[in-house]
Motif scaffolding. Structure first.
Motif, PDB file in Angstrom:
ATOM      1  N   PRO A  91       5.452   3.926  -6.257  1.00 42.89           N
ATOM      2  CA  PRO A  91       3.919   4.415  -6.236  1.00 42.89           C
ATOM      3  C   PRO A  91       4.154   4.797  -4.403  1.00 42.89           C
ATOM      4  N   ASN A  95       1.534  -0.889  -2.469  1.00 42.22           N
ATOM      5  CA  ASN A  95       0.570  -0.928  -3.455  1.00 42.22           C
ATOM      6  C   ASN A  95       1.218  -2.789  -3.375  1.00 42.22           C
ATOM      7  N   LEU A  96       1.308  -3.291  -3.164  1.00 43.47           N
ATOM      8  CA  LEU A  96       1.604  -5.134  -2.915  1.00 43.47           C
ATOM      9  C   LEU A  96       0.699  -6.087  -3.408  1.00 43.47           C
ATOM     10  N   HIS A  97       1.217  -7.307  -3.027  1.00 43.38           N
ATOM     11  CA  HIS A  97       0.299  -8.538  -3.355  1.00 43.38           C
ATOM     12  C   HIS A  97       0.062  -8.551  -2.092  1.00 43.38           C
ATOM     13  N   PHE A  99      -0.306 -11.698  -0.580  1.00 45.36           N
ATOM     14  CA  PHE A  99       0.337 -12.785  -0.803  1.00 45.36           C
ATOM     15  C   PHE A  99       0.909 -13.529  -1.085  1.00 45.36           C
ATOM     16  N   LEU A 100       1.596 -12.910  -1.705  1.00 45.31           N
ATOM     17  CA  LEU A 100       2.884 -13.476  -2.258  1.00 45.31           C
ATOM     18  C   LEU A 100       4.628 -12.839  -0.996  1.00 45.31           C
ATOM     19  N   THR A 101       5.573 -13.285  -1.357  1.00 46.51           N
ATOM     20  CA  THR A 101       7.066 -13.312  -0.258  1.00 46.51           C
ATOM     21  C   THR A 101       6.886 -12.044  -1.117  1.00 46.51           C
ATOM     22  N   GLU A 104       8.686 -13.517  -3.974  1.00 49.32           N
ATOM     23  CA  GLU A 104       8.010 -13.503  -5.279  1.00 49.32           C
ATOM     24  C   GLU A 104       7.499 -12.246  -6.405  1.00 49.32           C
ATOM     25  N   TYR A 108       7.933 -11.732  -9.602  1.00 48.00           N
ATOM     26  CA  TYR A 108       6.930 -11.106 -10.984  1.00 48.00           C
ATOM     27  C   TYR A 108       6.898  -9.873 -11.355  1.00 48.00           C
ATOM     28  N   TYR A 109       7.397  -8.793 -10.735  1.00 49.57           N
ATOM     29  CA  TYR A 109       7.698  -7.625 -11.551  1.00 49.57           C
ATOM     30  C   TYR A 109       8.861  -7.596 -12.565  1.00 49.57           C
ATOM     31  N   ARG A 140       8.493 -14.853   3.670  1.00 49.50           N
ATOM     32  CA  ARG A 140       7.029 -14.719   3.817  1.00 49.50           C
ATOM     33  C   ARG A 140       6.192 -13.127   3.604  1.00 49.50           C
ATOM     34  N   PRO A 141       4.756 -14.302   3.372  1.00 50.31           N
ATOM     35  CA  PRO A 141       4.031 -12.712   2.588  1.00 50.31           C
ATOM     36  C   PRO A 141       4.070 -11.579   2.918  1.00 50.31           C
ATOM     37  N   GLU A 144       2.228  -9.419   5.864  1.00 47.65           N
ATOM     38  CA  GLU A 144       2.315  -9.805   7.368  1.00 47.65           C
ATOM     39  C   GLU A 144       3.147  -8.913   7.883  1.00 47.65           C
ATOM     40  N   GLN A 157      11.242  -4.124  -5.687  1.00 46.62           N
ATOM     41  CA  GLN A 157      10.935  -3.443  -7.064  1.00 46.62           C
ATOM     42  C   GLN A 157      11.081  -2.634  -7.999  1.00 46.62           C
TER      43      GLN A 157
END
Lengths: 287, 326
Positions: A91, A95-97, A99-101, A104, A108-109, A140-141, A144, A157
């Protein structure tokens, strides 16, 4: 497998009207757009801000419902999840979460594609390596990260399912010149691998470097479309490039061309692009 | 089907992880636990009903904070995903909207379950802490279980310290580990207390010492929270967190009124009773007065009602989300 002759996507008479709370028309973002791409094409979607590029992409992916017109993705309705199984999408904003590294995020995807766990792990590692986020950054999340690093995660992703069709909406936004070049190289590689790419950008140089075909949008309509070489070629002009020609030979060559019937002759030294020069300087400093 | 389940599981897991990481969720859970643990000490006018007050206050905290957590997690889980575009990124992949919504609900429910588990253990410990008459060979009189009070106040604080230490040492997720440690330390504290009587004396033999009659009430209220979680998930397909929170509390308020309104307000009352969950039928704390028990049949009835409300709310949520522009 779909028929190789089936367009990867086709949009016919696509129109999107955004409405306000009371259902009154607010903005016509896309107005009668028709576009298609054959397998293996790298298509550029050019246009100024607000020309309807992102809206078109979202309709192609089934994220927005067209007000009128018809969209097919691999010959199916894009709202059918199976139609999106071979699509990768980056996109406009990553647009990423947060708290996830990155690891992760990719897992997830990848999970949404139901990729087997062993394949998933290998692919995630390979993609992290490819976008330059292997090592400690992978754990790292994402919250950050700088915008450029988040963009790299977004790019990874989009490729997690080894897609046949990759949609990249402003892929180089937030990247430094090195990152931009890497993304351009990646798009060229994707094209060589036979993937279909839809690249949306308002950076003309970016599109001209990698795309085989472009569509130029303005006010929600396609204003020009075709193969880049056909659109840009000036058939009444000819250019020669010679290496190692001594300076004293130049007037003679110029005269010979003029004698052959040329209306005008211009001579100059080709210049490298600033991007190439920058990469040489930075690359040299790194060594 | 396998892919749909994989989507539900993946989305639920991410929502759970994100929800447990939310600082606001941690603060709400910690506040609820500490308020529950401290209220037996802070009660002033008890009229000899210390245990009942501890139980009713604790379960009221459980319900009210639970509704807050539900709306907050659903809001950060779905409304924020729609606003920030992460929902669009996920739904550009072969994820159906129904599976995505179900995953968001289950993830949010997981957070509410983690909150509920910790808060419920605090209620059990608070009831034990509250003053009661004790008669042993060496002692007779009203006594507050100080050791239990200390452990119930200390367990969440210890969980906080352990999670912080883990975060500092190895960058583990602070919020997630706070819940993991709280969920483990509270039952551990309860188990340890089994070796002590209410005066704090070592008994040598283990006895539970907790009011197990609260379990059916906890199950009932958790099922009600599941329905509120579904409601908040459905509302956040169109609304932001604040609006979903306000509407959830409006439904909770109307739900408390529904039973009375059915008799007193005529057709409007009957309509209200049909539309909102009857919260009174879940709040059966009064059944526990004077040694009473809540029948498991009533629990099953309440859970079935909550389940049907959950399915109804999620179906409305799906209808709202199905054609939403992302």
């Amino acid at each position: 497998m779909s028929d190789p002759q089936t367009p990867v996507f086709e949009a016919d008479g696509l129109r999107k009207v955004f409405r306000d709370f009371w259902g009154r028309p607010r903005t016509v973002a896309v107005d009668g757009l028709s576009l298609r791409a054959a397998p293996g094409e790298v298509v550029g979607l050019l246009g100024p801000n607000g020309s309807g590029k992102s809206t078109t992409i979202k309709m192609l992916l089934g994220l927005l419902r067209p007000s009128a017109g018809r969209v097919r993705l691999f010959g199916r309705d894009p709202r059918d999840p199976a139609a999106r199984a071979r699509v990768g999408y980056l996109p406009e904003l990553s647009n990423l979460h947060k708290f996830l590294t990155p690891r992760e995020t990719l897992a997830y995807y990848a999970g949404l594609f139901d990729i087997p766990a062993a394949t998933r792990r290998k692919r995630v590692d390979a993609l992290l390596e490819r976008v330059g986020l292997a090592g400690t950054a992978a754990d790292r999340p994402v919250g950050e990260f700088s915008k450029g690093m988040a963009r790299r995660v977004g790019l990874a992703q989009a490729l997690v399912n080894d897609p046949a069709f990759v949609v990249l909406d402003e892929p180089t936004s937030g990247l430094d010149p090195i990152g931009r070049r890497e993304v351009k190289d990646l798009i060229v590689d994707l094209g060589r691998m036979g993937k279909t790419v839809l690249l949306s950008s308002h950076l003309l140089a970016e599109v001209s470097d990698v795309c085989t075909r472009v569509a130029i949008l303005a006010a929600g309509r396609v204003r020009a479309e075709g193969r880049l070489a056909d659109l840009l070629e000036e058939r009444d002009r000819v250019r020669f490039t010679a290496a190692g020609l001594p300076d004293e030979a130049v007037p003679r060559v110029k005269d010979a061309i003029a004698a052959a019937g040329a209306a005008s002759v211009a001579v100059d030294h080709p210049a490298a692009t600033l991007e190439d020069f920058f990469l040489d300087v930075v690359g040299g400093a790194a060594k | 089907m396998k892919r749909a389940l994989s989507v539900v599981f993946g989305v639920a897991r991410t929502t759970l992880l994100e929800g447990l990481q939310q600082p606001a969720v941690l603060l709400l859970a910690l506040s609820c636990m500490e308020l529950t643990a401290l209220q037996p000490v802070l009660q002033l006018h008890t009229f000899g009903e210390e245990g009942r007050l501890a139980r009713d206050c604790g379960m009221a905290f459980f319900l009210v904070f639970g509704v807050l957590v539900s709306a907050l997690v659903a809001g950060s889980g779905l409304a924020a995903e729609i606003r920030d575009g992460t929902a669009a990124t996920a739904l550009a992949k072969p994820a159906g909207r129904a599976s995505f919504l179900a995953g968001k609900f289950l993830g949010a429910l997981g957070v509410v379950a983690a909150f509920g588990w910790c808060s419920f253990w605090e209620v059990l410990l608070a009831v034990r802490t509250s003053e009661a008459v004790v008669e042993t060979a060496k002692f007779y009189g009203a006594v507050r279980d100080s050791l239990c009070g200390l452990l119930s106040v200390g367990a969440p604080l210890a969980a906080l310290a352990l999670a912080a230490a883990l975060d500092i040492r190895s960058r583990r997720r602070f919020g997630l580990w706070f819940f993991v440690f709280s969920a483990a330390l509270l039952p551990l504290a309860a188990a340890l207390l089994g070796f002590f009587d209410r005066t704090g004396a070592w008994t040598g033999a283990w006895s539970p010492g907790l009011d197990a009659r609260l379990v059916p009430l906890g199950v009932l209220l958790f099922s009600l929270l599941a329905a509120f979680c579904a409601l908040a998930t459905a509302l956040t397909t169109r609304l932001q967190t604040g609006s979903a929170l306000a509407l959830s509390f409006l439904v909770l308020f109307l739900g408390f009124l529904a039973d009375g309104a059915r008799g007193d307000w005529g057709a409007a009352g009957r309509l209200l009773y049909a539309l909102v969950p009857d919260v009174q039928s879940f709040w059966l704390a009064d059944e526990l007065a004077r040694g009473g028990r809540i029948a498991w049949r009533a629990v099953a009835g309440g859970c079935a009602c909550a389940l049907s409300w959950t399915v109804f709310a999620l179906s409305l949520g799906y209808l709202s989300f199905r054609n939403k522009d992302l």
